[in-house]
Design a protein around this motif. Structure first.
Motif, short mmCIF file in Angstrom:
data_model
loop_
_atom_site.label_atom_id
_atom_site.label_comp_id
_atom_site.label_asym_id
_atom_site.label_seq_id
_atom_site.Cartn_x
_atom_site.Cartn_y
_atom_site.Cartn_z
N ILE A 278 0.85 -1.20 0.00
CA ILE A 278 0.00 0.00 0.00
C ILE A 278 0.88 1.25 0.00
N GLY A 279 0.70 2.09 -1.03
CA GLY A 279 1.46 3.34 -1.10
C GLY A 279 2.94 3.12 -1.23
N GLN A 280 3.32 2.15 -2.04
CA GLN A 280 4.74 1.89 -2.23
C GLN A 280 4.98 1.41 -3.66
N ASN B 11 11.77 1.59 -6.16
CA ASN B 11 12.41 2.09 -4.94
C ASN B 11 12.97 1.02 -3.99
N VAL C 37 -6.86 3.42 -5.60
CA VAL C 37 -7.40 4.32 -4.59
C VAL C 37 -7.18 5.78 -5.02
N ILE D 46 -6.09 9.55 -4.29
CA ILE D 46 -5.00 10.08 -3.45
C ILE D 46 -5.57 10.41 -2.07
N ASP E 15 -6.57 6.13 1.56
CA ASP E 15 -6.20 4.84 2.17
C ASP E 15 -6.92 4.55 3.48
N ALA F 11 4.90 2.51 2.30
CA ALA F 11 5.96 3.52 2.27
C ALA F 11 5.32 4.90 2.11
N MET F 12 5.92 5.74 1.26
CA MET F 12 5.57 7.17 1.24
C MET F 12 4.14 7.47 0.82
N GLY F 13 3.51 6.56 0.04
CA GLY F 13 2.11 6.79 -0.36
C GLY F 13 1.19 6.84 0.84
N HIS G 45 16.19 5.32 2.81
CA HIS G 45 17.63 5.43 2.83
C HIS G 45 18.23 4.20 3.49
N THR H 107 -0.07 14.23 -6.11
CA THR H 107 0.89 13.47 -5.34
C THR H 107 2.26 13.62 -6.02
N ARG I 236 8.67 9.33 -7.24
CA ARG I 236 10.03 9.15 -7.74
C ARG I 236 9.99 8.46 -9.10
N GLN J 131 16.18 8.05 -10.53
CA GLN J 131 16.63 9.03 -9.54
C GLN J 131 16.83 8.31 -8.21
N LYS K 151 2.44 13.82 -0.50
CA LYS K 151 1.63 12.95 -1.35
C LYS K 151 0.21 13.47 -1.51
#
Ligand SMILES: Nc1nc2c(c(=O)[nH]1)N[C@H]1C(S)=C(S)[C@@H](COP(=O)(O)OP(=O)(O)OC[C@H]3O[C@@H](n4cnc5c(=O)[nH]c(N)nc54)[C@H](O)[C@@H]3O)O[C@H]1N2
Ligand SMILES: Nc1nc2c(c(=O)[nH]1)N[C@H]1C(S)=C(S)[C@@H](COP(=O)(O)OP(=O)(O)OC[C@H]3O[C@@H](n4cnc5c(=O)[nH]c(N)nc54)[C@H](O)[C@@H]3O)O[C@H]1N2
Ligand SMILES: [Mo]
Length: 756
Positions: free
Chosen positions: A220-222, A227, A287, A289, A292, A371-373, A410, A644, A647, A651, A745
């Motif tokens: 979910i959200g990744q 990445n 979904v 934005i 969730d 993750a970031m989502g 990271h 949102t 990446r 990058q 996001k």
């Protein structure tokens, strides 16, 4: 930053991720930047026991490692650090800071490795060389002249080793402040806050092997294909062992849909030829934005209905009664949540949510990855607590194949936090640090990332020191953070590559070039912690990019000794000379590091204690807590949309390796806005049209201009653009409640034909 991408080409996204293209791309970056011999040596040591811990992500290494345990993006990260390109004093003499500021992030990064300390003096136009000693005494002098230690801010990015991070926070606290903002504040802080409160530990509760024992993985959200590409091998292994998979994401990311293992040694020798892609997600929920929390509440509402109809058929009653508190409050909250709101917030049909609920009910065990989502939204903390609630209802934490998997970004961001890089301190950490080093730590909490920017803007903070990272480009509200840094008396970047922060200087600015993780640091090695709590050593293999580079540990020790002088009893020089001594000190301060020096030398390292994994929840109540928060989702006024920021495949955060995003069919440019074709038609836009985007916040409007509209499979009313190009739109004040994570996001915007 605002060059037009004249060469942009848009094609349909591919149907499968990784595969032969991943291999050829990896080789192109490695050989192109490093040459064949160096590249081959590097690849053979990446993610091997006793080798270099890959800089690109925090995904753990498998127990049985194959020769090439790396991915396309790991290869790009290695090539980027081990590049043969160099920039020294001639480069800076030939380019003024103003001239550099007009260049793109891609250009800045591709100039090569920094080779010697540089200073930009007050009123100067160019960076000039400076000796290490002079640079350090300049910083020490400035720090000691401040009216209060709280006028300095010490940022950390997530590549810093455990050893360097531990000494850095010790120095900062002995100097007298807790102003230790870090990239985590912009990343998984919402996770840390939510999990610490709900289960007593802000980290994952699973290990890699759980993927082969699970019945269901929810992502979910990744976007693992880009990445955390090595996670695709775990997802494929789960699928091969019979698991199902659900992807919850506004975008149909190809890495979530289908995967061809580029590493034949992972047991599928034909796959690299593209013959046998593994199908990943069995169900994709597109979904809206920020929707969730609505999805999670919908799933739980269905489960409660089924449980009431047939008690004991859905929930793990024993687990709930023995290990949790707050069930009744959660039930009441879900009863009060209306389906109309769930459907509006999620943008999904009830049928779609029911299908996912059935899959969860059918699974004996399940893992949720995020993750970031999920973390970069106003209600992120409550949303993550709904993920925990879902797991607790099924007793799906602390048994094989079941648990929570926040995927950190990271490569050592989790370890840095374990080492005390935080604007706060736990009571245990504070007590141990004070005992070990016989000093009083500063009492007040320090500034997080967003608060630091505000403090620099209004003059409360005057010195900005960064251990890695690219603060200007990574932070929200580019205009505000640029002004904040320029308002400082002194800015210092300990970095490996030239970046935008280094050319957004305070009155005086320093660039201190350090060794990268792939480089030999004398006889020393360092260690890092993966997202699954595995601590391992990492040892560089390449000759440093320049003889003038210093290790992060050396820089911290030098600065601490010069700044603190007789105020500190610590033998900084001894620490710099022998990292075993640092690890001995860590062992006495941070719980879980018993016999650190011995265990870190064992191939594969060791795992930190993980009580929730053993079914123990070290919250104050001694139980896992159901947390009931009312449903929230972004309400969008007529004529506006949600944006949102994401990446690309080319990058690493603000480091731009190239201008392509192969998995989304974007070639040769980054200044794009992904939109639903019907939304484009309504606005009178066609693919390729130039657009301006405006964001709205209490303090006014923000703009990005001259981007290209790209029709894409994204829910109606939703748009996406790349980070960091879209960061000027993110208001500094728009943060997640309780974690202060910028809402990167979810920003309310309007899109219109460009006036440029
Ligand atoms: N190659 C490479 N690897 C990296 C990085 C990199 O930049 N490049 N960065 C590293 C770092 S620091 C981090 S934190 C991680 C980041 O890893 P991710 O979190 O995977 O990265 P993002 O691209 O920010 O995107 C997250 C995903 O969330 C989806 N999304 C956006 N909004 C929403 C929403 O409202 N709900 C849901 N459910 N989904 C949404 C996006 O479509 C996207 O697929 O990766 C790490 N690894
Ligand atoms: N809009 C938007 N903004 C975001 C995000 C988003 O999804 N959307 N994501 C956020 C997230 S998750 C994160 S983690 C942050 C990232 O924020 P940061 O961590 O600050 O940014 P990076 O781009 O990872 O930092 C790259 C720089 O680190 C330096 N560097 C590389 N290796 C080393 C090393 O070994 N040592 C040292 N000292 N320096 C090194 C290089 O000079 C390089 O320029 O950005 C956040 N910002
Ligand atoms: Mo991150």
């Amino acid at each position: 930053m605002s060059k037009r991408d004249e060469k942009l080409k848009v094609t349909p996204p591919p149907e499968t991720s990784a595969g032969i293209h991943a291999v050829t791309n990896a080789l192109r970056h490695l050989y192109g930047k490093m040459g064949p011999i160096r590249a081959t040596r590097g690849m053979l040591r990446l993610n091997q026991k006793g080798g270099i811990d890959c800089q690109s992500c925090a995904w753990p290494d498998p127990e049985h490692r194959t020769i090439n345990e790396f991915c396309e993006n790991g290869a790009k990260a290695l090539a980027d650090e081990a590049t043969k390109q160099r920039i020294g004093r001639e480069f800076f003499a030939g380019h003024s800071v103003e001239e550099l500021a007009a260049q793109s992030d891609f250009w800045l990064n591709s100039q090569g490795r920094l080779t010697e300390p540089m200073v930009l003096r007050e009123g100067g136009t160019h960076y000039e060389p400076i000796a290490w000693e002079d640079a350090i005494s300049l910083i020490a002098g400035k720090l000691n002249s401040l009216a209060s230690p709280d006028e300095a801010v010490f940022y950390t990015s997530g590549r810093t080793s455990n050893e360097a991070a531990f000494l850095y926070q010790l120095f900062v606290r002995q100097f007298g402040t807790n102003n230790l903002p870090d990239c985590s504040n912009m990343c998984h802080e919402s996770t840390s806050v939510a999990l610490a409160e709900s289960i007593g530990l802000g980290k994952a509760t699973i290990r890699l092997e759980d993927f082969e024992r699970t019945d269901l993985v929810i992502v979910i959200g990744q976007n693992p294909g880009t990445n955390a590409p090595r996670m695709l091998a775990s997802l494929a292994a789960a699928k091969k062992a019979g698991a199902k998979m659900i992807a919850i994401n506004p975008l149909p990311e190809v890495g979530l849909t289908s995967f061809v293992d580029p590493n034949p040694q992972h047991g599928n020798p034909l796959s690299v030829l593209g013959l046998r892609p593994s199908k990943l997600a069995d169900l994709h929920l597109p979904v809206r934005i920020g929707g969730d929390m609505a999805v999670l509440k919908g799933l739980m509402k269905i489960m409660f209905e089924r449980e009431r109809a047939e008690p004991g058929s859905v929930f793990d009653r024993d687990f709930i009664s023995q290990n949790t508190a707050g069930y009744a409050e959660l039930e009441a909250e879900l009863d009060a949540t209306e389906w109309a709101a769930i459907l509006e917030g999620s943008g999904l049909t009830r049928g779609e949510i029911e299908e996912a609920a059935e899959m969860i009910i059918a699974a004996r065990s399940f893992i949720t990855c995020w993750a970031m989502g999920v973390t970069q939204h106003t209600a992120a903390v409550a949303t993550i607590q709904d993920i925990v609630n879902l797991h607790l209802l099924r007793g799906a934490i602390g048994r094989p194949g079941a648990g929570l998997c926040p995927v950190r970004g990271h490569s050592n961001v989790q370890g840095d936090r374990t080492m005390g890089i935080w604007e706060k301190m736990t009571p245990v950490f504070r007590e141990n640090l004070e005992r070990e080093f016989a000093f009083r730590t500063p009492e007040l909490d320090g500034l997080n990332t967003v608060e630091s920017i505000a403090a620099m803007l209004d003059g409360r903070a005057k010195v900005f020191f960064a251990m890695g990272g690219n603060f200007v480009a990574a932070s929200p509200d580019t205009a505000a953070v640029s002004a904040a840094l320029q308002n400082c008396d002194l800015t210092v970047q300990v970095i490996t590559k030239l970046n935008r922060t280094a050319i957004t200087p305070g009155k005086v600015s320093l660039i201190l070039p350090c060794l990268g993780r792939s480089e030999i640091d004398g006889e020393q090695f360092v260690s890092t912690e993966s997202t699954m709590l595995n601590v391992q050593m990492s040892k560089g293999i390449f000759e440093p990019a320049s003889e003038h580079l210093r290790s992060e540990v050396w820089i911290v020790c030098g600065l601490a000794a010069a700044t603190l002088g007789a105020r500190s009893d610590v033998d900084w020089h001894a620490f710099a000379a022998d990292y075993d001594k640092i690890r001995d000190a860590i062992e006495r301060v941070v719980p879980g590091f018993e016999n650190y020096n011995e265990r870190v030398r064992v191939p594969g390292g060791f795992y930190l204690p993980n009580p929730p994994r053993e079914g123990v929840f070290p919250t104050q109540a001694g139980k896992a807590l159901f947390k009931a928060a009312p449903l929230e989702y972004a309400k969008v006024p007529a004529g506006r949309m949600l944006m949102t920021t994401i990446r690309s495949h080319d990058q690493f955060n603000t480091t731009i390796y190239g201008l392509d995003d192969r998995y989304r069919g974007i070639d040769g440019g980054r200044r794009v806005v992904f939109m639903h074709p019907d939304d484009m038609a309504e606005l009178g836009l066609a693919g390729g049209d130039r657009v301006d985007v405006t964001s709205y916040w209490a303090d006014g409007e923000r703009h990005i201009r001259g981007f290209e509209a790209v029709p894409y499979k994204i829910p109606r009313g939703c748009t996406a653009a790349y980070f960091p190009e879209a960061n000027p739109l993110i208001p500094l004040g728009s943060v997640a409640r309780r974690s202060f994570t910028p809402t990167s996001k979810c920003v309310v915007v309007s899109v219109a034909a460009s006036e440029e």
